[in-house]
Design a protein around this motif. Structure first.
Motif, PDB file in Angstrom:
ATOM      1  N   ALA A   1       1.457  -7.421   7.543  1.00 48.78           N
ATOM      2  CA  ALA A   1       2.511  -8.253   6.947  1.00 48.78           C
ATOM      3  C   ALA A   1       2.953  -7.685   5.600  1.00 48.78           C
ATOM      4  O   ALA A   1       4.148  -7.697   5.276  1.00 48.78           O
ATOM      5  N   GLN A   2       2.004  -7.177   4.822  1.00 53.42           N
ATOM      6  CA  GLN A   2       2.375  -6.542   3.553  1.00 53.42           C
ATOM      7  C   GLN A   2       3.208  -5.286   3.790  1.00 53.42           C
ATOM      8  O   GLN A   2       4.186  -5.034   3.085  1.00 53.42           O
ATOM      9  N   CYS A   3       2.818  -4.503   4.790  1.00 49.49           N
ATOM     10  CA  CYS A   3       3.586  -3.298   5.113  1.00 49.49           C
ATOM     11  C   CYS A   3       5.005  -3.653   5.546  1.00 49.49           C
ATOM     12  O   CYS A   3       5.964  -2.945   5.206  1.00 49.49           O
TER      13      CYS A   3
ATOM     14  N   GLY B   1       6.278 -10.297  -1.801  1.00 49.39           N
ATOM     15  CA  GLY B   1       5.112  -9.423  -1.741  1.00 49.39           C
ATOM     16  C   GLY B   1       4.022  -9.848  -2.695  1.00 49.39           C
ATOM     17  O   GLY B   1       2.831  -9.799  -2.357  1.00 49.39           O
ATOM     18  N   ASP B   2       4.401 -10.270  -3.897  1.00 49.39           N
ATOM     19  CA  ASP B   2       3.416 -10.746  -4.864  1.00 49.39           C
ATOM     20  C   ASP B   2       2.675 -11.974  -4.333  1.00 49.39           C
ATOM     21  O   ASP B   2       1.452 -12.092  -4.485  1.00 49.39           O
ATOM     22  N   ALA B   3       3.430 -12.883  -3.717  1.00 52.78           N
ATOM     23  CA  ALA B   3       2.814 -14.094  -3.165  1.00 52.78           C
ATOM     24  C   ALA B   3       1.846 -13.745  -2.036  1.00 52.78           C
ATOM     25  O   ALA B   3       0.743 -14.300  -1.950  1.00 52.78           O
ATOM     26  N   LEU B   4       2.252 -12.817  -1.171  1.00 53.49           N
ATOM     27  CA  LEU B   4       1.381 -12.421  -0.062  1.00 53.49           C
ATOM     28  C   LEU B   4       0.154 -11.674  -0.566  1.00 53.49           C
ATOM     29  O   LEU B   4      -0.954 -11.861  -0.058  1.00 53.49           O
ATOM     30  N   LYS B   5       0.336 -10.839  -1.576  1.00 57.53           N
ATOM     31  CA  LYS B   5      -0.811 -10.143  -2.158  1.00 57.53           C
ATOM     32  C   LYS B   5      -1.821 -11.150  -2.708  1.00 57.53           C
ATOM     33  O   LYS B   5      -3.034 -11.021  -2.463  1.00 57.53           O
TER      34      LYS B   5
ATOM     35  N   ALA C   1       5.789   4.925   7.523  1.00 56.01           N
ATOM     36  CA  ALA C   1       4.585   5.596   8.006  1.00 56.01           C
ATOM     37  C   ALA C   1       3.350   4.739   7.764  1.00 56.01           C
ATOM     38  O   ALA C   1       2.464   4.637   8.630  1.00 56.01           O
ATOM     39  N   LEU C   2       3.275   4.100   6.600  1.00 57.26           N
ATOM     40  CA  LEU C   2       2.164   3.189   6.320  1.00 57.26           C
ATOM     41  C   LEU C   2       2.160   2.020   7.296  1.00 57.26           C
ATOM     42  O   LEU C   2       1.106   1.615   7.794  1.00 57.26           O
ATOM     43  N   GLN C   3       3.337   1.490   7.570  1.00 57.78           N
ATOM     44  CA  GLN C   3       3.458   0.376   8.511  1.00 57.78           C
ATOM     45  C   GLN C   3       2.927   0.769   9.889  1.00 57.78           C
ATOM     46  O   GLN C   3       2.148   0.039  10.508  1.00 57.78           O
ATOM     47  N   ARG C   4       3.324   1.941  10.369  1.00 54.52           N
ATOM     48  CA  ARG C   4       2.858   2.400  11.681  1.00 54.52           C
ATOM     49  C   ARG C   4       1.353   2.653  11.666  1.00 54.52           C
ATOM     50  O   ARG C   4       0.644   2.358  12.643  1.00 54.52           O
ATOM     51  N   GLY C   5       0.861   3.197  10.549  1.00 54.79           N
ATOM     52  CA  GLY C   5      -0.564   3.487  10.455  1.00 54.79           C
ATOM     53  C   GLY C   5      -1.423   2.240  10.489  1.00 54.79           C
ATOM     54  O   GLY C   5      -2.398   2.160  11.248  1.00 54.79           O
TER      55      GLY C   5
END
Length: 250
Positions: free
Chosen positions: A29-31, A63-67, A132-136
């Motif tokens: 979800a962060q990605c 993103g801050d809220a999810l982190k 790429a991070l999302q796929r990883g």
């Protein structure tokens, strides 16, 4: 009447063996947010669209809220599917990509800079790295070796970004290139400096105004270029965390 003990037993088991949070889903979800923010950053770099700028800032706040939510879940978790420290590092480094997307927009707005070919290219590479991070992270749970390939792809975007950064600096300090690519707005800004050189003749005033405008442009654009280069470093850092996780579980 016989009391149904099943609910009580389930509650007892839940206390003794609490459910492990699905951090794979949470990191994905962060990605997803990082991809959305960098994609919007690319859109902003096309023409400096203000709505795109606002969207990047909104996504960063999400993103801050999810982190924060993921960090709280981590602190309370009895167990984690991967090393606890690696979960922490993943949460933090993915969020840094979002932070740099937002800060890039904010710097350009404060400095009143328009996007150019270099900021567009670096934003595109940041987006590729986020993808790429999302796929990883999406395949980390079931195919760690594939995740490693995507981690490498994310890290490679930094090398290309550095090449663009160095080329941008070379052009930035080239007076002839600056003069050949002056926008009407930049010409007006240079002309407005004439008020500081009222005792000089027209040719001297023009030369000084152009020189001052050139220096200001260098300072402002170098600041943004360097910031975007640092953003690429954050993508690398996130890719290295993913690489470390794969090394432990593959």
């Amino acid at each position: 009447m016989v009391e149904d003990t099943a609910p009580r037993a389930r509650r007892w088991l839940a206390r003794v063996f609490p459910r492990t949070p699905d951090f794979y889903v949470r990191l994905n979800a962060q990605c997803d947010l990082a991809v959305a923010a960098t994609e919007t950053l690319v859109a902003y770099m096309q023409d400096g669209n203000e709505e795109a700028a606002k969207r990047v800032i909104t996504l960063e706040k999400q993103g801050d809220a999810l982190k924060a939510e993921n960090m709280t879940t981590l602190h309370r978790a009895f167990a984690t599917p991967i090393d606890r420290e690696d979960v922490y590092r993943s949460i933090a480094t993915i969020d840094e990509v979002l932070n740099y997307a937002k800060a890039t927009v904010q710097e350009m707005r404060v400095l009143k800079l328009k996007p150019d070919e270099h900021t567009r290219a670096m934003a595109d590479l940041m987006h590729r790295g986020a993808c790429a991070l999302q796929r990883g992270y999406a395949c980390l749970a079931h195919d760690p070796l594939a995740a490693e390939r995507h981690a490498d792809a994310a890290r490679k975007t930094e090398r290309t970004t550095e090449k663009i950064y160095r080329r941008a600096l070379g052009e930035l300090f080239d007076v002839d290139h600056y003069q050949a690519t002056l926008t009407p707005e930049q010409r007006r800004s240079a002309a407005s400096l004439a008020v500081l050189t009222g005792e000089l003749d027209a040719s001297e005033t023009s030369a000084i105004s152009s020189a001052v405008g050139f220096v200001l442009e260098i300072l402002k654009r170098r600041e943004v270029y360097r910031h975007m280069s640092n953003g690429a470093d954050r993508v690398v850092r996130a890719g290295e965390v993913l690489h470390d996780i794969v090394a432990k579980i593959a």
